[in-house]
Design an enzyme around this catalytic site. Structure first.
Site, short mmCIF file in Angstrom:
data_model
loop_
_atom_site.label_atom_id
_atom_site.label_comp_id
_atom_site.label_asym_id
_atom_site.label_seq_id
_atom_site.Cartn_x
_atom_site.Cartn_y
_atom_site.Cartn_z
N ARG A 258 0.85 -1.19 0.00
CA ARG A 258 0.00 0.00 0.00
C ARG A 258 0.88 1.24 0.00
O ARG A 258 1.91 1.29 0.69
CB ARG A 258 -0.90 0.02 1.24
CG ARG A 258 -1.94 -1.08 1.27
CD ARG A 258 -3.07 -0.82 0.31
NE ARG A 258 -4.15 -1.77 0.46
CZ ARG A 258 -5.31 -1.70 -0.18
NH1 ARG A 258 -5.52 -0.69 -1.01
NH2 ARG A 258 -6.24 -2.61 -0.01
N GLU A 287 -3.33 8.04 -7.82
CA GLU A 287 -3.46 7.14 -8.96
C GLU A 287 -4.69 7.53 -9.77
O GLU A 287 -5.77 7.69 -9.19
CB GLU A 287 -3.60 5.69 -8.47
CG GLU A 287 -2.38 5.19 -7.71
CD GLU A 287 -2.52 3.74 -7.23
OE1 GLU A 287 -3.55 3.10 -7.55
OE2 GLU A 287 -1.62 3.25 -6.53
N HIS A 306 -0.14 -0.25 -10.59
CA HIS A 306 -0.96 -0.97 -9.61
C HIS A 306 -1.55 -2.24 -10.23
O HIS A 306 -2.77 -2.45 -10.21
CB HIS A 306 -2.07 -0.06 -9.08
CG HIS A 306 -2.55 -0.47 -7.72
ND1 HIS A 306 -3.08 0.42 -6.83
CD2 HIS A 306 -2.60 -1.67 -7.08
CE1 HIS A 306 -3.43 -0.19 -5.71
NE2 HIS A 306 -3.15 -1.48 -5.85
#
Length: 341
Positions: A258, A287, A306
């Site tokens: 994370r 993001e 990601h």
């Protein structure tokens, strides 16, 4: 007992149905409905909005829930389960999410109604572990940089770590967190003959060539620091400027967990000033990354959008794992179930 399962572009209806089919032996009926989204990109955008704003950020799909008032169990992956959704399912007793996180659930509202919440931690642990090892190699051996340069017609031989390009063999990999993913990364690295330093206050057993260490010892003694901790308020910026300052100038840091576990601004400063050799990140504070973000100017950083946990095996295997949890819950065998408290 009736299960309502919501499929999506990552877990289509048939894999969802197949994964939950074993529940029929316990007299459970399963109805699979599909969240009507045009493509994966749309789902990713909605999921980002949910992660940033909670399940209320996406309006409930009234037509998807029509006639589902008798559902006892709800199974979702990314579908947002807000208070409004719970109000549409008055008979609900169990809520299962096909992921480790519960950002898309109104946990407080579910608890207030006495609904049990189960998640599936570790469902993509192998996917993330394999990707983590890939990022270690990509950053230390400049794989992504070489590829990007060749696409531009450049036969690249000059790298930010050009004076100390390492092999992983004999190097020390430090783990900040040693849960499902961390243990698998260590297992995958066995063939590289690495040594390990492990910081995890909750870990009990360690593999061969691993030594328990403090966070500072991990940061100072590792050639590769790999972050795998759980993000809770107490671990926010667990790796900050003070910890990064302890790293060897030839070391790299990898984060596939994370973003909040790592102080991104402190890392960007350290990379820009060449205080550490490099980094590889799958997760970011913002993001998608804005074009003007300072992180975009770094040449000693490998970035991926990601995707470390995104494999078909991870997604399509989740309903089967969930079915096992549901079966145990129905049999009142609740010890060890991944219950969200």
């Amino acid at each position: 007992m009736k299960v309502l399962a919501v499929a999506d572009p990552f877990i289509p209806p048939e894999p969802m149905r197949k994964g939950l089919s074993g529940l029929a032996a316990q007299g459970v009926s399963v109805e699979v409905r599909e969240w009507p989204l045009p493509d994966v990109e749309t789902l990713q955008k909605l999921n980002l909005a949910i992660e940033q704003g909670g399940p209320e950020a996406v309006p409930p799909q009234d037509e998807l829930l029509a006639g589902a008032e008798d559902a006892d169990i709800l199974v979702v992956q990314f579908f947002p389960v807000s208070r409004a959704v719970l109000d549409r399912l008055p008979n609900l007793k169990l809520l299962c999410v096909l992921r480790g996180g519960v950002e898309n659930l109104d946990v407080a509202a579910a608890r207030a109604r006495g609904i049990v919440i189960l998640n599936t931690p570790g469902r993509n642990a192998r996917a993330v572990a394999e990707y983590t090892v890939g990022l270690m190699l990509a950053e230390t051996r400049n794989i992504a940089r070489c590829h990007a340069a060749l696409k531009q017609g450049v036969w690249l031989k000059d790298f930010p770590n050009g004076d100390h390009i390492p092999e992983l063999s004999g190097r020390t990999v430090g783990f900040v967190g040693f849960g499902n993913v961390g243990r698998l990364v260590a297992k995958l690295l066995q063939g590289f003959d690495c040594d390990y330093l492990v910081y995890d206050p909750f870990v009990t057993a360690l593999p061969e060539r691993a030594r328990r260490a403090s966070l500072d010892e991990v940061m100072a003694g590792s050639d590769v620091v790999s972050i795998h901790a759980r993000l809770v308020p107490e671990t926010h910026h667990l790796v900050g400027a003070a910890q990064i300052a302890l790293m060897k100038p030839t070391a790299i840091i990898v984060n596939t967990a994370r973003s909040g576990l790592l102080d991104q601004d402190a890392l960007v400063r350290a990379l820009a000033e060449r205080r550490i050799a490099g980094a590889a990140l799958d997760v970011f504070d913002r993001e998608p990354i804005p074009a003007d973000d300072p992180i975009m100017a770094l040449d000693n950083l490998t970035m991926v959008p990601h995707v470390a946990g995104s494999t078909r095996d991870a997604f399509w295997g989740s309903p089967r794992l969930c079915a096992g949890h549901i079966a145990a819950w129905l049999a009142h065998e609740t010890e060890g179930l991944p219950r969200v408290e």
